[in-house]
Motif scaffolding. Sequence first.
Motif, PDB file in Angstrom:
ATOM      1  N   GLY A   1      40.283  35.403  71.280  1.00 13.33           N
ATOM      2  CA  GLY A   1      41.584  34.738  71.258  1.00 13.33           C
ATOM      3  C   GLY A   1      41.867  33.911  72.497  1.00 13.33           C
ATOM      4  N   HIS A   2      40.952  33.931  73.470  1.00 11.98           N
ATOM      5  CA  HIS A   2      41.165  33.132  74.679  1.00 11.98           C
ATOM      6  C   HIS A   2      40.854  31.658  74.399  1.00 11.98           C
ATOM      7  N   GLU A   3      41.396  30.812  75.294  1.00 10.51           N
ATOM      8  CA  GLU A   3      41.138  29.375  75.152  1.00 10.51           C
ATOM      9  C   GLU A   3      39.976  29.028  76.081  1.00 10.51           C
ATOM     10  N   VAL A   4      38.835  28.668  75.525  1.00 12.03           N
ATOM     11  CA  VAL A   4      37.629  28.523  76.337  1.00 12.03           C
ATOM     12  C   VAL A   4      37.105  27.082  76.290  1.00 12.03           C
ATOM     13  N   VAL A   5      36.840  26.554  77.487  1.00  7.74           N
ATOM     14  CA  VAL A   5      36.170  25.256  77.563  1.00  7.74           C
ATOM     15  C   VAL A   5      34.802  25.494  78.203  1.00  7.74           C
TER      16      VAL A   5
ATOM     17  N   GLY B   1      40.520  25.767  67.216  1.00  6.31           N
ATOM     18  CA  GLY B   1      41.040  25.027  68.365  1.00  6.31           C
ATOM     19  C   GLY B   1      40.992  25.798  69.676  1.00  6.31           C
ATOM     20  N   ARG B   2      40.231  26.899  69.699  1.00  4.66           N
ATOM     21  CA  ARG B   2      40.183  27.700  70.934  1.00  4.66           C
ATOM     22  C   ARG B   2      38.936  27.418  71.760  1.00  4.66           C
ATOM     23  N   LEU B   3      38.000  26.653  71.203  1.00  2.00           N
ATOM     24  CA  LEU B   3      36.710  26.482  71.870  1.00  2.00           C
ATOM     25  C   LEU B   3      36.333  25.012  71.888  1.00  2.00           C
ATOM     26  N   SER B   4      35.998  24.520  73.087  1.00  2.00           N
ATOM     27  CA  SER B   4      35.578  23.117  73.158  1.00  2.00           C
ATOM     28  C   SER B   4      34.478  22.962  74.212  1.00  2.00           C
TER      29      SER B   4
ATOM     30  N   ASN C   1      35.550  29.258  65.837  1.00  2.00           N
ATOM     31  CA  ASN C   1      36.455  29.146  66.982  1.00  2.00           C
ATOM     32  C   ASN C   1      36.739  27.701  67.375  1.00  2.00           C
TER      33      ASN C   1
ATOM     34  N   SER D   1      36.185  33.218  73.196  1.00  2.00           N
ATOM     35  CA  SER D   1      37.125  32.443  72.362  1.00  2.00           C
ATOM     36  C   SER D   1      37.464  33.233  71.101  1.00  2.00           C
TER      37      SER D   1
ATOM     38  N   LYS E   1      43.224  31.240  79.866  1.00  2.00           N
ATOM     39  CA  LYS E   1      42.455  29.983  79.814  1.00  2.00           C
ATOM     40  C   LYS E   1      41.181  30.167  80.630  1.00  2.00           C
TER      41      LYS E   1
END
Length: 436
Positions: free
Chosen positions: A23-27, A62-65, A58, A20, A2
């Motif tokens: 495959g990572h979850e990036v905010v 759902g991995r990038l917001s 991405n 992202s 994360k």
Amino acid sequence: MKIAMIGTGYVGLVTGVCLSDFGHEVVCVDKDPAKIDKLARGEVPIYEPGLDVLMARNVAAGRLSFTRDLQSAVDGADAVFIAVGTPSRRGDGHADLTYVMQAAEDIAHALTGYAVVVTKSTVPVGTNAVVREVIARANPNADFDVASNPEFLREGAAIDDFMRPDRVVVGVTSDRARKIMGEIYRPLFLRDFPILYTDLETAELIKYAANAFLATKITFINEIAQLCERVGADVKQVAKGIGLDGRIGPKFLHAGPGFGGSCFPKDTRALARIGQDHASPLQIVETVIKVNDEVKRRMVDKIMDLCDGSVNGKTIAVLGVTFKPNTDDMREAPSLTIVPALVGNGARVRVVDPQGRREGEALLPGVTWMEDAYQAARDADAVVILTEWNEFRALDLPRLAGVMRKARMADLRNVYAPQAVREAGFEAYTGVGRGA
Ligand code: NAD
């Protein structure tokens, strides 16, 4: 992993999007509400080829917001990247660390569990140690390590550079941080891109040394170009002749109007200051800064000479104002020195740039913006190629010469062969370092 990305400019946004895509979850966080609103609507606030498609993919996965809320982004993150700006401090050339230190404070208050706080921004030697102190002071209970992970991407080719880097540099002081950084970049090692682990200070200095070396290489060939003009040699062939030597290499040997952009000018200044502060002056870097300023000014003389000594009352068409092609970035672009000098000397200046207008309008007062090169050149007394965008590399030269009042060209990127320009009907041509 994360990941929270603080700062979504040219570097933060590209890094966030690419991580992202690993495959990572990036905010991604930014304090500029307009930027976050745009990103949330799926719009990319900068021009960077390919970024829109990768971002959309991405976000959809759902991995990038994107958010303005740093607290929620940092909460539970394994790594928090600081990718805010480090511009030159007004007056003394030092890197301005206000944004970095503010981000460090904000992160300190938001940390919940263990995280690595990673400095992606280009920062002077010793900054990561200060970031560690700032966070520890602001939140004595924070469980964290700092890491230095300077970025080497080039605007205009940023995604490819991030995905296929020559190397990744990571300065760390603990095994725990090293493991997390290794995990973040693991998709790259699978493809065998080298990762270099160092201490914090070494990583910080690698970034400045790399940029200063590249700026030196450009400035070297720009100075050789001037000599070429005096002695009747051709800098393109000189560059080729030296670049074929494997110890020298062909890249960054294109003579031009002086380096600009968001990095080289400010990073050479900052490195010169770092040297002075540590009683180890970097005389080569200091000279590069001085020579580069002279190179930019010399371009104005070149254009004046082309126009029989004066641009007063003449119409000049300037093709390209961004500091290089494939970006909308205008920071310290040579156009910001050259165009105002032409306007100041009484020229009527028309400019055209595929992406530069949005930023450039406020920065270049007194010019007229045009849609394309032919419209800009109509009844003009000279055309100046300042940025080698693709659309200016394959101009219909007879057509261009045909619409001009006086067909004269200052080709400050050496895009065209002088002979071909003359054969196309131009009465005068000047490049950079191209013989007598
Ligand atoms: P930028 O100005 O485009 O972006 C910085 C962003 O950070 C802005 O959107 C700003 O609103 C945001 N920001 C500032 N303070 C913040 C805070 N406290 N919280 C949240 N957001 C904040 O800058 P850039 O060109 O992306 O450069 C960033 C760093 O990367 C610099 O240190 C630069 O030297 C380095 N770098 C840049 C490049 C490049 O080509 N642009 C390449 C390598 C390294």
